[in-house]
Design a protein around this motif. Structure first.
Motif, short mmCIF file in Angstrom:
data_model
loop_
_atom_site.label_atom_id
_atom_site.label_comp_id
_atom_site.label_asym_id
_atom_site.label_seq_id
_atom_site.Cartn_x
_atom_site.Cartn_y
_atom_site.Cartn_z
N LYS A 379 48.52 3.70 -21.00
CA LYS A 379 47.81 4.92 -20.62
C LYS A 379 48.59 5.67 -19.54
O LYS A 379 48.67 6.90 -19.56
N LEU A 383 49.96 9.51 -19.74
CA LEU A 383 49.66 10.52 -18.73
C LEU A 383 50.92 10.97 -18.00
O LEU A 383 51.01 12.11 -17.55
N VAL A 393 46.41 19.25 -12.23
CA VAL A 393 45.38 18.44 -12.91
C VAL A 393 46.03 17.25 -13.62
O VAL A 393 45.53 16.12 -13.55
N ALA A 394 47.14 17.48 -14.30
CA ALA A 394 47.83 16.40 -15.01
C ALA A 394 48.33 15.35 -14.04
O ALA A 394 48.24 14.14 -14.29
N ARG A 395 48.86 15.80 -12.89
CA ARG A 395 49.33 14.84 -11.89
C ARG A 395 48.16 14.08 -11.26
O ARG A 395 48.30 12.91 -10.91
N HIS A 396 47.01 14.73 -11.12
CA HIS A 396 45.82 14.05 -10.59
C HIS A 396 45.40 12.91 -11.52
O HIS A 396 45.11 11.80 -11.05
N HIS A 397 45.37 13.17 -12.82
CA HIS A 397 45.00 12.12 -13.78
C HIS A 397 45.99 10.96 -13.74
O HIS A 397 45.60 9.78 -13.84
N LEU A 398 47.26 11.29 -13.59
CA LEU A 398 48.29 10.24 -13.50
C LEU A 398 48.07 9.41 -12.23
O LEU A 398 48.21 8.17 -12.26
N ARG A 399 47.75 10.07 -11.13
CA ARG A 399 47.52 9.36 -9.86
C ARG A 399 46.34 8.38 -9.98
O ARG A 399 46.42 7.24 -9.52
N ILE A 400 45.26 8.80 -10.64
CA ILE A 400 44.10 7.93 -10.81
C ILE A 400 44.48 6.71 -11.64
O ILE A 400 44.09 5.57 -11.32
N GLU A 401 45.25 6.91 -12.71
CA GLU A 401 45.63 5.77 -13.55
C GLU A 401 46.60 4.84 -12.82
O GLU A 401 46.57 3.62 -13.01
N ASN A 439 48.67 15.51 -4.03
CA ASN A 439 47.22 15.73 -4.05
C ASN A 439 46.73 16.27 -2.70
O ASN A 439 45.81 17.08 -2.65
#
Length: 494
Positions: A379, A383, A393-401, A439
């Motif tokens: 995943k 991402l 937004v894309a980097r935020h999702h990557l940071r969460i994963e 972020n």
């Protein structure tokens, strides 16, 4: 009996709650009727000079109670602990009693470490078919010249369904504020003699063996997260501050990450409520954490510079005022009824939830862990492709994963070897830090806008945020390089 024919140690299932002294009477009045007694307990805890028992996660005490002396050794943290208890004649422990010989080298000298004196009001009762002992303890732990008060409620399951223990905890918590706690009297005494004030709690390693089930591994991971939440919530209630906020949020993230890592075996009533409540708790600390990061990563750097923008002192005053208010808000969340219910319900779901009955939950942990970590890795790679050249937004999702992969890897490190895992984790942390810096840029502008700053402070804030934003292209490159290194690293679970 164990496989080698030895006697199995008792395993006590006990819930411990911090409670105000003025509320003890209300707790006892709310409990079902039973056999009552009041006892004065004097316990002396022992260890070696170099604290071998403490380092082994064990505590050893000799307790005098109504003319009898009992030696007790306990191992483990949380509400399920291994207990070995034996009557003795003298004031000092008997080092020959099991399992002490396996924990101490031959000839090791045990000495008194600290004392615990409590007045205990105790009741044994029947509740939903279970036999439960409720104990209300008031007293103090002392070591040398140091003393610390004790006021707590303990519920111990003597026999029956553990679900009854949690149900009784909910009922008593409705009568008075009860805060689930994980630190034993032994842990408090150990901290006291070490000169440690009540402090924030970082995550502790999860000890796993390859022979445990996926269910047992999830429970160990979840208990560690809950213990971190409980300890830092206690600090927040007493002395709100940035580190308690930070470590509480990490505890929440660890638990939420465990729900993601083990999601294939988790379902049933209570799961969605737990997810919702954990998200609520995290959001209750979000503003405080954002202000702390701004103060430490942007303001402090500017204050250390040779040339400072006009209005910087006014900005510092406004930010610190907002931080104190946000810390207090986080402390209120950690003291409210919803938080108390969340902790009891989460613990009950972890220990007694329907999910434990799934066939997959009893699968061996090692192949399960490989599959779960590979799923997180895939995943993250997906991402990562979206984040390269993508937007915030894309980097935020990557940071969460990246956070999920990190917490999953840290929880499962014991299964594959710390040395191999540490190299891989270093790359995950580098990526997380680079994405975190990006972020911070995204959140800084709306954070400052919400402060309603006077003109001079607003000018300083705008200049600082602008200077930080100028570094964004460089930070994006750093994040992409960190992602390259992580994707090239050999997975430690392979």
């Amino acid at each position: 009996m164990t496989s080698d024919g030895a006697e199995e140690p008792d395993r006590e299932i006990e819930l411990k709650f911090a409670c105000a002294a003025d509320d003890l009477a209300a707790v006892l009045a709310a409990a079902p009727a039973g056999d009552d007694e009041t006892r004065e307990l004097i316990s002396v805890y022992f260890d070696t000079a170099d604290l071998l028992l403490q380092k082994a996660g064990a505590s050893l005490r000799v307790r005098e109670d109504q003319g009898r002396r009992v030696q007790t050794l306990k191992r483990g943290r949380g509400w399920v602990r291994e207990e070995h208890e034996s009557p003795i004649d003298g004031l000092a422990p008997d080092p020959a009693l099991e399992p002490l010989p396996s924990l101490l080298p031959q000839g090791a000298h045990l000495r008194p470490a600290f004392n615990v004196r409590v007045s205990r009001r105790q009741r044994t009762l029947r509740y939903r078919g279970a036999l439960i002992e409720i104990a209300l303890d008031q007293g103090e732990v002392s070591g040398g010249e140091q003393k610390s008060p004790i006021c707590e409620v303990e519920l111990e399951l003597k026999s029956g369904d553990p679900a009854a223990l949690f149900a009784l905890a909910r009922e008593l918590s409705a009568a008075a504020p009860l805060y689930l706690a994980f630190d034993s009297k032994a842990a408090r005494g150990q901290a006291l003699v070490a000169g440690e004030a009540p402090a924030t709690r970082k995550g502790r390693p999860v000890e796993l063996s390859g022979v445990v089930s996926a269910a047992a591994a999830f429970q160990a991971t979840a208990r560690a997260g809950l213990a971190q939440i409980a300890a830092n919530a206690a600090v927040l209630r007493e002395a709100p501050g940035p580190e308690a906020v930070h470590q509480l949020r990490i505890g929440v993230r660890r638990l939420r990450s465990a729900l993601s890592t083990f999601k294939s075996i988790l379902d049933g009533e209570g799961l969605e409520t737990l997810k919702t409540d954990l998200k609520w708790l995290s959001r209750g600390c979000e503003r405080a954490r954002s202000l702390d990061v701004f103060a430490d990563e942007i303001l402090a750097v500017a204050e250390a510079a040779d040339v400072q923008p006009a209005g910087l002192a006014a900005l510092r005053g406004a930010v610190d005022l907002a931080r104190r208010a946000a810390w207090a808000q986080a402390g209120d969340a950690a003291a409210c009824e919803r938080f108390r219910a969340l902790m009891i319900d989460a613990a009950a779901w972890v220990e007694t939830g329907e999910w434990r009955g799934q066939h997959e939950a009893q699968a061996p942990i090692r192949p399960f862990a490989r599959h779960a970590l590979k799923r997180h890795q895939k995943k993250l790679e997906k991402l990562g492709r979206a984040a390269r050249g993508g937007d915030d937004v894309a980097r935020h999702h990557l940071r969460i994963e990246a956070k999920k992969l990190r917490y999953a890897a840290e929880a499962l490190t014991d299964l594959f070897g710390e040395k191999r895992a540490s190299r891989y984790l270093r790359h995950v942390k580098d990526l997380q830090e680079a994405l975190g810096a990006l972020n911070d840029l995204v959140t800084a502008e709306p954070l400052i806008a919400a402060l309603s700053l006077p003109s001079d402070a607003a000018f300083a804030a705008g200049e600082l945020v602008g200077l930080k934003a100028a570094r964004k292209p460089q930070l994006v490159i750093q994040a992409e390089k960190a992602l390259d290194r992580l994707e090239a690293a050999e997975p430690f679970w392979a």
